[in-house]
Structures are given as structure tokens and as C-alpha cells.
Scaffold this motif. Sequence first.
Motif, PDB file in Angstrom:
ATOM      1  N   LEU A 199     107.124 110.525  53.589  1.00 13.58           N
ATOM      2  CA  LEU A 199     107.589 110.181  54.932  1.00 13.58           C
ATOM      3  C   LEU A 199     108.302 108.845  54.878  1.00 13.58           C
ATOM      4  CD1 LEU A 199     107.406 111.058  57.978  1.00 13.58           C
ATOM      5  CD2 LEU A 199     105.355 109.633  58.127  1.00 13.58           C
ATOM      6  N   ASN A 200     109.454 108.741  55.520  1.00 15.06           N
ATOM      7  CA  ASN A 200     110.118 107.441  55.667  1.00 15.06           C
ATOM      8  C   ASN A 200     110.757 107.373  57.049  1.00 15.06           C
ATOM      9  OD1 ASN A 200     113.372 107.809  55.078  1.00 15.06           O
ATOM     10  ND2 ASN A 200     112.127 109.360  54.024  1.00 15.06           N
ATOM     11  N   GLU A 201     110.405 106.346  57.766  1.00 14.05           N
ATOM     12  CA  GLU A 201     110.843 106.209  59.146  1.00 14.05           C
ATOM     13  C   GLU A 201     111.225 104.767  59.448  1.00 14.05           C
ATOM     14  OE1 GLU A 201     107.641 107.526  61.586  1.00 14.05           O
ATOM     15  OE2 GLU A 201     108.029 109.658  61.239  1.00 14.05           O
ATOM     16  N   VAL A 202     112.086 104.610  60.444  1.00 13.29           N
ATOM     17  CA  VAL A 202     112.389 103.288  60.988  1.00 13.29           C
ATOM     18  C   VAL A 202     111.782 103.227  62.381  1.00 13.29           C
ATOM     19  CG1 VAL A 202     114.181 101.684  61.735  1.00 13.29           C
ATOM     20  CG2 VAL A 202     114.501 103.035  59.646  1.00 13.29           C
TER      21      VAL A 202
ATOM     22  N   GLU B 275     111.150 101.136  65.752  1.00 13.80           N
ATOM     23  CA  GLU B 275     111.622 100.025  66.579  1.00 13.80           C
ATOM     24  C   GLU B 275     110.581  99.745  67.644  1.00 13.80           C
ATOM     25  OE1 GLU B 275     115.719  99.859  67.767  1.00 13.80           O
ATOM     26  OE2 GLU B 275     116.244 101.496  66.396  1.00 13.80           O
ATOM     27  N   ILE B 276     110.037  98.553  67.601  1.00 12.52           N
ATOM     28  CA  ILE B 276     109.012  98.173  68.568  1.00 12.52           C
ATOM     29  C   ILE B 276     109.149  96.690  68.878  1.00 12.52           C
ATOM     30  CG2 ILE B 276     107.306  97.820  66.723  1.00 12.52           C
ATOM     31  CD1 ILE B 276     105.176  98.888  68.703  1.00 12.52           C
ATOM     32  N   GLN B 277     109.225  96.375  70.169  1.00 11.85           N
ATOM     33  CA  GLN B 277     109.503  95.016  70.637  1.00 11.85           C
ATOM     34  C   GLN B 277     110.784  94.516  69.963  1.00 11.85           C
ATOM     35  OE1 GLN B 277     106.002  92.501  70.417  1.00 11.85           O
ATOM     36  NE2 GLN B 277     104.704  94.056  71.380  1.00 11.85           N
ATOM     37  N   ASN B 278     110.721  93.399  69.265  1.00 11.10           N
ATOM     38  CA  ASN B 278     111.925  92.863  68.641  1.00 11.10           C
ATOM     39  C   ASN B 278     112.006  93.175  67.145  1.00 11.10           C
ATOM     40  OD1 ASN B 278     112.842  91.604  71.050  1.00 11.10           O
ATOM     41  ND2 ASN B 278     111.398  89.903  70.696  1.00 11.10           N
ATOM     42  N   ASP B 279     111.146  94.074  66.683  1.00 14.60           N
ATOM     43  CA  ASP B 279     111.078  94.366  65.256  1.00 14.60           C
ATOM     44  C   ASP B 279     111.602  95.756  64.939  1.00 14.60           C
ATOM     45  OD1 ASP B 279     109.699  92.009  63.987  1.00 14.60           O
ATOM     46  OD2 ASP B 279     108.210  92.502  65.527  1.00 14.60           O
ATOM     47  N   LYS B 280     112.227  95.840  63.774  1.00  9.64           N
ATOM     48  CA  LYS B 280     112.573  97.118  63.170  1.00  9.64           C
ATOM     49  C   LYS B 280     111.759  97.226  61.889  1.00  9.64           C
ATOM     50  CE  LYS B 280     117.209  98.311  64.768  1.00  9.64           C
ATOM     51  NZ  LYS B 280     118.595  98.660  64.320  1.00  9.64           N
ATOM     52  N   ILE B 281     110.847  98.197  61.874  1.00  7.16           N
ATOM     53  CA  ILE B 281     109.881  98.314  60.772  1.00  7.16           C
ATOM     54  C   ILE B 281     110.200  99.553  59.947  1.00  7.16           C
ATOM     55  CG2 ILE B 281     107.435  98.512  60.180  1.00  7.16           C
ATOM     56  CD1 ILE B 281     106.870  97.403  63.068  1.00  7.16           C
ATOM     57  N   GLY B 282     110.382  99.350  58.659  1.00  9.71           N
ATOM     58  CA  GLY B 282     110.504 100.484  57.760  1.00  9.71           C
ATOM     59  C   GLY B 282     109.118 100.942  57.346  1.00  9.71           C
ATOM     60  N   TYR B 283     108.863 102.245  57.431  1.00 11.16           N
ATOM     61  CA  TYR B 283     107.550 102.788  57.062  1.00 11.16           C
ATOM     62  C   TYR B 283     107.758 103.861  56.010  1.00 11.16           C
ATOM     63  CZ  TYR B 283     103.055 105.263  57.456  1.00 11.16           C
ATOM     64  OH  TYR B 283     101.855 105.865  57.183  1.00 11.16           O
ATOM     65  N   LEU B 284     107.137 103.677  54.838  1.00  8.89           N
ATOM     66  CA  LEU B 284     107.284 104.606  53.729  1.00  8.89           C
ATOM     67  C   LEU B 284     105.917 105.067  53.242  1.00  8.89           C
ATOM     68  CD1 LEU B 284     108.864 106.015  51.424  1.00  8.89           C
ATOM     69  CD2 LEU B 284     108.808 103.831  50.183  1.00  8.89           C
ATOM     70  N   VAL B 285     105.675 106.373  53.322  1.00  6.80           N
ATOM     71  CA  VAL B 285     104.481 106.966  52.723  1.00  6.80           C
ATOM     72  C   VAL B 285     104.904 107.488  51.352  1.00  6.80           C
ATOM     73  CG1 VAL B 285     102.671 108.692  52.926  1.00  6.80           C
ATOM     74  CG2 VAL B 285     103.609 107.632  54.990  1.00  6.80           C
ATOM     75  N   TYR B 286     104.366 106.862  50.317  1.00  3.43           N
ATOM     76  CA  TYR B 286     104.790 107.153  48.945  1.00  3.43           C
ATOM     77  C   TYR B 286     103.567 107.607  48.161  1.00  3.43           C
ATOM     78  CZ  TYR B 286     107.507 106.458  44.639  1.00  3.43           C
ATOM     79  OH  TYR B 286     108.181 106.640  43.462  1.00  3.43           O
ATOM     80  N   THR B 287     103.626 108.827  47.596  1.00  2.30           N
ATOM     81  CA  THR B 287     102.408 109.462  47.068  1.00  2.30           C
ATOM     82  C   THR B 287     102.335 109.539  45.545  1.00  2.30           C
ATOM     83  OG1 THR B 287     103.384 111.681  47.233  1.00  2.30           O
ATOM     84  CG2 THR B 287     102.188 110.845  49.166  1.00  2.30           C
ATOM     85  N   GLY B 288     103.341 109.049  44.839  1.00  5.10           N
ATOM     86  CA  GLY B 288     103.279 109.087  43.381  1.00  5.10           C
ATOM     87  C   GLY B 288     104.506 108.444  42.766  1.00  5.10           C
ATOM     88  N   PHE B 289     104.319 107.723  41.669  1.00  9.55           N
ATOM     89  CA  PHE B 289     105.438 107.061  41.006  1.00  9.55           C
ATOM     90  C   PHE B 289     106.066 108.037  40.009  1.00  9.55           C
ATOM     91  CE2 PHE B 289     103.088 103.716  42.902  1.00  9.55           C
ATOM     92  CZ  PHE B 289     104.000 102.704  43.165  1.00  9.55           C
ATOM     93  N   THR B 290     106.995 108.836  40.521  1.00  9.11           N
ATOM     94  CA  THR B 290     107.612 109.914  39.758  1.00  9.11           C
ATOM     95  C   THR B 290     109.070 109.569  39.522  1.00  9.11           C
ATOM     96  OG1 THR B 290     106.161 111.418  40.995  1.00  9.11           O
ATOM     97  CG2 THR B 290     107.896 112.416  39.669  1.00  9.11           C
ATOM     98  N   ASN B 291     109.448 109.295  38.266  1.00 11.99           N
ATOM     99  CA  ASN B 291     110.786 108.749  38.030  1.00 11.99           C
ATOM    100  C   ASN B 291     111.913 109.740  38.302  1.00 11.99           C
ATOM    101  OD1 ASN B 291     110.602 110.346  35.706  1.00 11.99           O
ATOM    102  ND2 ASN B 291     110.116 108.613  34.378  1.00 11.99           N
ATOM    103  N   GLU B 292     111.603 111.039  38.392  1.00 19.38           N
ATOM    104  CA  GLU B 292     112.641 112.010  38.733  1.00 19.38           C
ATOM    105  C   GLU B 292     113.169 111.814  40.153  1.00 19.38           C
ATOM    106  OE1 GLU B 292     110.936 113.551  35.088  1.00 19.38           O
ATOM    107  OE2 GLU B 292     110.085 112.660  36.892  1.00 19.38           O
TER     108      GLU B 292
END
Length: 495
Positions: free
Chosen positions: A221-224, A226-243
Motif C-alpha cells: 500500500l502507498n498513499e498520500v 493530506e491532513i491539516q497542513n501536512d502531506k504524509i506519505g504512507y508506505l506499507v512494505y512487506t519484504g525487501f525483494t530486489n525484483e
Amino acid sequence: MKKTLTAGLFLSLFLILSCSKSDDFSIPDTVDPDPDAGVDVQDFMWKAMNFWYFWQADVENLSDAKFPNTKEGSVAYTQFLASESDPGKFFDEKLLFSEDRFSFFSDDYVELTQSLAGISKSNGLMFGLARQAQNNSELYGYVQYIVPNSNATTKNIKRGDLFTGVNGTTLTDQNYISLLFGESDTYTLNMASIADGNVEPNGIDIQLTKEVGLREDPIFLNEVIEIQNDKIGYLVYTGFTNEYDEELNNVFTRFKASGINELVLDLRYNPGGSVNTAVLLSSMIYGTNTKDVFLKALYNDKYQKILDDNDTELRQFFAEKTGKGTAINSLNFKKVYILTTSGTASASELVINGLKPYMDVIQIGETTRGKNEFSVTMVDDRGNNYIYNAERVSKINKNNKWAIQPLLGRNENAEGFSDFTDGLVPNEPLQEDLANLGVLGDLNEPYLAKAIELITGSSAKGIQKTELPIETLTSSKMFTPLKDNMYVTDPPIIW
């Protein structure tokens, strides 16, 4: 002045450096067994471990002096290898250091190497297991997330759902492995609900089937936001897979183009993977200054002496390009919020530890697993010093499909810190709540809500007293071939 061995990203961890008089590096010759003894697998395991294993000096059976390269030594060595006919037991019981929690074997190197690329036989259900009550042998399962395009996505099951049995049998700490991770590809989960603070069967059954070749994109999951004066990037990352490194870089391209000013990195269900991908992700967050040290690798006494004799120091720097040569889109942040549980391990911990000397890392959640060593896949290919290389598959002993994934070394950060075998402790402790697990990406999901509260200074609805804290015993990811390993594809070789 020591030579510094820097990283070539395509080679994963380190460049190969020519710095000795020999034309070619190879593991020194050791004693050979009787060729008719039928101990090829054990012989490969011992020789690979004798040279590369991080704790080689601490294991008597791996001592260089135990089996001299003589006729008598060959007899003793053959007897030792033949003393256990099961290669798996031989590896676990005769070659491992008592404090080693993570080295493992596989009887199929193809399955193991596919798992490193995010390919597995799976129904797509990712879950944790916990005890019903203190000192109780009965377990319950809770769904953490479901891999897209899997068998589980076609069933009426979702994050937060509970189960207490499989095929009509109650889960216990004695049978859960055979029921959930045994040879059967199809099983029926006996679902459950919370009643008076307990997890109780509810009469609903869901059948799931494991399918060959499921690919899990670790960018769940990756989302931006926007809340109040902030823009927050949110990344759910489940494994370090170089492919998926290029796709990961694309996420940060979007984050940067969106003008985010904060980042929440969710590593709760990430047990690790590629060291090189950990370097790339950290560079995407912090910066691409290739003079800044991300880690220093330490090896066993035997190999470390070779490095020291060649006046070589093994360091990995932040990166400016991916393995395919794409410029990294870095946020150049000075602060990051990272969500963790006890399932957060190895390469995930490497990111946290590697970033700490350079930026403010706000860790929210539970203490991590505490895996600070890295490993490499080894197969019966003496010509490549037993290190698996996809281009040398034809060189692997055709009579030996076994592989081992031994710990080779330990990574320090730029400040020399690597002592987190008890895990990395959060700044903001928080346990997942069985009564309120929430939906990943929802602003009221407790972990994300806590991060937003810290960023904005405003309380969120999702933060409330934890009613039923989850004490996870293990998870489905611990029964994949990769488990919770942090691996390199090419350890440094001195030529």
C-alpha cells in the motif's frame, strides 16, 4: 590507510576488489571424504560452513584442526559426515552455534531462490499466531493482510478475521505446524469471533488452497494523506525483494512529486530480505550522498583476517542509482516514522539502525525481532565457493539439490552500533489490539493514527486503550523458505 570496499548496486552488496597476489580466489582445500560413502550433501554443508560461517571458530565440529588432510583424517571425516544420514539434522545438530537462531537449510535450492524473488507456493493469507491465554497450549490465528491476486482474495476473509482450528482440529502449539504448514495444499480454517474477551469458534468455515508461483509485490500500500497542513506519505512494505526495486523507486517519485513533508514507513509485517534493497530504500528516504557510510560488515575471524591482511575495510554507502541504473528519487528527509512489531526483522532493522546516525527515526509499536546478522544462499558449487549464482546453475552438483542459508556476518551502522540481538526498542510503545486491528491505510487504524498524532499534534479517533493486546508467537512468514533472513547475493570476494 585501509582500502574501502564500496558497493556496486548490481552486484548487491560489494564490489569485487583485486588486492591479492593470487589470480583467483578460492576456498582453501580441506579433507575429502570417501567418494563412495554417499555423503555429498553433508560434505558440501561442512566445507561451506567451515569457511564462511560467522561462528566457525566457536563450533568444535567446524575446527580447521578437527579433520587433518591426511588418510586418517579422511577416514575420520567420512565417519563424521555419515554419523547423521539426514542432512537437515546434520546441519542443525552438528554444525550450528548454540546461539544461532536464524541459519537454516532447504532441500530444494530452486524453491529457496524463488522465495528470494517473492515467488512462493501460497494461498496468500498472511497471519499471526498467538496463545489463547497465558500458559495455554491452544492458539488462535489472526489475519494480518492478504496478498493481492491470491486464492485468499477470492474468499470471504479479511484483515482482522480470527480462526482457532484447521479441518475441525483446534490449533495448539503441538499441531499448528502440521495443520497449517504441512504437505496438504488445501485446508479449511475454522473461523472465530471475540466473546467476553476470548477467541471462540463461530461455526464459519473457509477453505483455502495454496497455489504455485504466487508473486507478492512487497509494496502492499502507498498513499498520500493530506491532513491539516501536512502531506504524509504512507508506505506499507512487506519484504525487501530486489525484483521490485524499480517499483519502489517509482513510489518515492510519486511521493516527491506530491510534495509530501512527512513519511510513515510501515514495516510491521516485514521480516527482511535483500541488504541491497535496504540500502536503496534508506537512500530514497535520507539521501544519495555516496560518501555517507550506511553500514560496515564484519565477518568471521578466518575471513576477516584475509580482509585485514589485504588492508581492506568493507563498507556500504548510500546509493544514487538502482541496480538498473535509474537515479534514486530521494526525499532528503531528516525525520521518518517507522511502524514495527516483533515480526519486524533483519533488513527492516537494518534500515532503522542504518538511518539513525543521520536522521530522527521515530519508531512506533513493538520491539523488533533482533536479527542483526546477514546470510547468503549456498549450494554445492565448489567452483563458485559454494555461493549460489543463477548463471551457474549448470555447475551445481546434479546429485545435490540442498541449499543452506548460513549467517555470514553482522552489520554495524556508521556509529559502530550493531548490538540489538534483543531487538530495537520503540520510542512510542504500542501493541496491536485484537479488538481493534483496523484497516491498513485507514486514518483510524491505531498505528497509523498514532503516527498522524505525532506529526500533527492532534489526537486521532483510532488511538484508545488497547483492550486485547496481541502477543504474537509466530507468523505465516516464518514458514516460507526465506523466513526472516537478511541476505546478500554476493559476499565480498578478495581476488
